[in-house]
Design an enzyme around this catalytic site. Sequence first.
Site, PDB file in Angstrom:
ATOM      1  CE  LYS A   1     -23.064 -16.208 103.083  1.00 14.46           C
ATOM      2  NZ  LYS A   1     -21.723 -15.981 102.554  1.00 14.46           N
TER       3      LYS A   1
ATOM      4  CD  GLN B   1     -18.641 -17.112 100.778  1.00 16.83           C
ATOM      5  OE1 GLN B   1     -19.756 -16.634 100.776  1.00 16.83           O
ATOM      6  NE2 GLN B   1     -18.012 -17.417 101.893  1.00 16.83           N
TER       7      GLN B   1
ATOM      8  CG  ASP C   1     -20.783 -10.090 103.059  1.00 19.24           C
ATOM      9  OD1 ASP C   1     -21.319 -10.676 104.006  1.00 19.24           O
ATOM     10  OD2 ASP C   1     -20.212 -10.666 102.113  1.00 19.24           O
TER      11      ASP C   1
HETATM   12  N1  GUN Z   1     -16.318 -15.994 103.917  1.00 15.85           N
HETATM   13  C1  GUN Z   1     -16.530 -16.415 105.203  1.00 15.85           C
HETATM   14  N2  GUN Z   1     -17.492 -15.692 105.778  1.00 15.85           N
HETATM   15  C2  GUN Z   1     -17.904 -14.782 104.866  1.00 15.85           C
HETATM   16  C3  GUN Z   1     -18.896 -13.747 104.881  1.00 15.85           C
HETATM   17  O1  GUN Z   1     -19.592 -13.499 105.862  1.00 15.85           O
HETATM   18  N3  GUN Z   1     -19.021 -13.042 103.717  1.00 15.85           N
HETATM   19  C4  GUN Z   1     -18.265 -13.281 102.636  1.00 15.85           C
HETATM   20  N4  GUN Z   1     -18.469 -12.522 101.558  1.00 15.85           N
HETATM   21  N5  GUN Z   1     -17.339 -14.221 102.586  1.00 15.85           N
HETATM   22  C5  GUN Z   1     -17.169 -14.971 103.705  1.00 15.85           C
END
Ligand code: GUN
Length: 293
Positions: free
Chosen positions: A52, A96, A119
Amino acid sequence: MKIIDGKQIAAKIKEEIAGEVKRMIDRGEKVPHLTAILVGEDPASETYVNSKARACKQVGFDSSTYRFPADVSEAELLEAVTFINKDPEIDGLIVQLPLPDHIDNQKVIQHILPEKDVDGFHPVNVGRMTIGLPSYVSATPHGIMEMIMRSGIETRGKNCVILGRSNIVGKPMSLLMARNEEPGNATVTVCHSKTQNLAEISSRADILIVAIGRPEFVTADMVKEGAVVIDVGIHRVPSADTKSGFRLIGDVCFDEVSKKASHITPVPGGVGPMTIVSLLMNTLKASKKEIYG
Ligand code: GUN
């Protein structure tokens, strides 16, 4: 058969975003800023957060990461979310997942301001999406809709079958494909672990979206000739043919299903690259206050 090249579509979207960031800078506007909260040292989460940050850099966004040890208290985490919520420099915040067991995931997610929840996990965003109000849509379903749109795939009046009913993929995907908007306007069936005659249902799909989390679950006999097949799965399996000793496969048996499909997403290089650009698209919207004004 046409391969839907997620990597190429994602690269094109990144170019568009980078162009917009340049125009924002020219206008003297603040560049978008995405922050991630990372708890513990889970390698998969580290990888996600690093990709990211890399993607932000590629398009000219600011990014930052708040790191906490695995034994951080829930209160301390909530305090960090409050702090970021109040910081006008930060447009988007993701926490996350998964979080350690002693922390209530929902409590943390619900503490994020819906305006910064890029998200799309906050119940306010999920609810708004459900009733067709502007909202942040979570990365995977958002990326799939974008991919379908940019590949010129008709969804109106089509039979769409979704394998999987998770909160972050199957459920939102079913709402988006059924909405009165395009892409959308499909007739949607959702299959899950208790579904009977799953193969019979999947073989009636014009559009088959597979997010069931089982390696190579979908075989050619479960797919209609000419179907569009979207594979959300990603699994690392041992392989004698690669230097690393592993290869990545999806929820779909690509070799046999690709012979029947009109369009298919590969693994890797299909849905995966679209998810990060979805997050970038949401962060751009957050910085422009497009959803909540
Ligand atoms: N863990 C795995 N995929 C994601 C995601 O798209 N967002 C978040 N916050 N955690 C994740």
